[in-house]
Design an enzyme around this catalytic site. Structure first.
Site, mmCIF file in Angstrom:
data_model
loop_
_atom_site.group_PDB
_atom_site.id
_atom_site.type_symbol
_atom_site.label_atom_id
_atom_site.label_comp_id
_atom_site.label_asym_id
_atom_site.label_seq_id
_atom_site.Cartn_x
_atom_site.Cartn_y
_atom_site.Cartn_z
ATOM 1 N N GLY A 1 0.831 -1.199 0.000
ATOM 2 C CA GLY A 1 0.000 0.000 0.000
ATOM 3 C C GLY A 1 0.863 1.246 0.000
ATOM 4 O O GLY A 1 2.013 1.210 0.454
ATOM 5 N N GLN B 1 2.853 9.956 1.205
ATOM 6 C CA GLN B 1 4.211 9.401 1.198
ATOM 7 C C GLN B 1 5.036 9.818 -0.009
ATOM 8 O O GLN B 1 6.254 9.675 -0.009
ATOM 9 C CB GLN B 1 4.156 7.867 1.268
ATOM 10 N N HIS C 1 -4.053 1.571 7.807
ATOM 11 C CA HIS C 1 -2.687 2.107 7.839
ATOM 12 C C HIS C 1 -2.540 3.262 6.834
ATOM 13 O O HIS C 1 -2.016 4.329 7.174
ATOM 14 C CB HIS C 1 -1.713 0.961 7.525
ATOM 15 N N GLU C 2 -3.033 3.044 5.616
ATOM 16 C CA GLU C 2 -2.887 4.085 4.569
ATOM 17 C C GLU C 2 -3.749 5.306 4.881
ATOM 18 O O GLU C 2 -3.344 6.447 4.622
ATOM 19 C CB GLU C 2 -3.251 3.527 3.190
ATOM 20 N N HIS D 1 -2.011 7.622 7.116
ATOM 21 C CA HIS D 1 -1.052 8.492 6.412
ATOM 22 C C HIS D 1 -1.741 9.774 5.939
ATOM 23 O O HIS D 1 -1.167 10.858 6.012
ATOM 24 C CB HIS D 1 -0.470 7.789 5.185
ATOM 25 N N CYS E 1 6.205 -0.202 6.856
ATOM 26 C CA CYS E 1 5.804 0.956 6.062
ATOM 27 C C CYS E 1 6.964 1.344 5.149
ATOM 28 O O CYS E 1 8.121 1.352 5.581
ATOM 29 C CB CYS E 1 5.478 2.113 7.004
ATOM 30 N N LEU E 2 6.646 1.663 3.900
ATOM 31 C CA LEU E 2 7.714 2.049 2.963
ATOM 32 C C LEU E 2 8.415 3.332 3.408
ATOM 33 O O LEU E 2 9.551 3.582 3.003
ATOM 34 C CB LEU E 2 7.140 2.224 1.550
HETATM 35 NI NI NI Z 1 2.913 3.287 5.512
#
Ligand code: NI
Length: 169
Positions: free
Chosen positions: A47, A52, A135-136, A139, A93-94
């Site tokens: 995701g 991000q 989670h997204e 963000h 998380c990226l």
């Molecule tokens: Ni993330």
């Protein structure tokens, strides 16, 4: 394949920006979502939120399929129902590379959103997809998953990632 975008890394302050609603699902949004998907696949993520990649609009992309061939483009999501049942699972998380830790999330959520064609949709998500959406969506509110952890853990992660960044430069 569209070229990939730079992913902001924690503790970059821009990750704490609250995203605005997408005004119209137009070609710009479709191009951005394609570039976000390419970026997410390239980084082996499941995701990615627009936050991000330093675009502060309510857009996320997700693919939790084994084959990596079921992309979801989710514009202006809102959770309309969440199960009382919760589960603690490890998340990564990226924007927080190499860090995994437990976060409590609702097991099932129902999400109203607009798709890449501008159509209203409702998604009933469970398990990994439900976790990923929550989670997204965090963000988009400027929240990174490490903010659920204790201040001690969070500071350790901050120090570690800042050191990593310095070493890369
Ligand atoms: Ni993330």
């Amino acid at each position: 394949m569209p070229s990939t975008l730079e992913i902001l890394r924690y503790p970059d302050a821009r990750l704490h920006t609250v995203a605005k609603p997408v005004a119209a699902v137009d070609q710009r949004i479709r191009d951005l979502s394609q570039a976000m998907l390419a970026t997410m696949y390239d980084a082996n993520g499941i995701g990615l939120a627009a936050t991000q990649v330093n675009v502060h609009e309510r857009l996320i992309v997700i693919d939790v399929s084994e084959e990596r061939n079921e992309p979801l483009v989710i514009v202006n999501p809102s959770i309309v129902w969440a199960s009382d049942e919760k589960h603690v699972g490890d998340e990564g998380c990226l924007s927080v590379p190499g860090i995994y830790d437990g976060v409590e999330r609702a097991v099932e959520v129902h999400v109203d959103y607009t798709d890449a064609q501008g159509q209203a949709q409702t998604l009933k998500a469970t398990d990994l997809l439900a976790v990923c959406i929550q989670h997204e969506m965090d963000h988009l509110m400027g929240k990174v998953f490490v903010e659920y952890l204790s201040p001690l853990k969070r500071n350790r992660i901050k120090t570690k990632l800042q050191k990593q960044l310095r070493e890369e430069r």
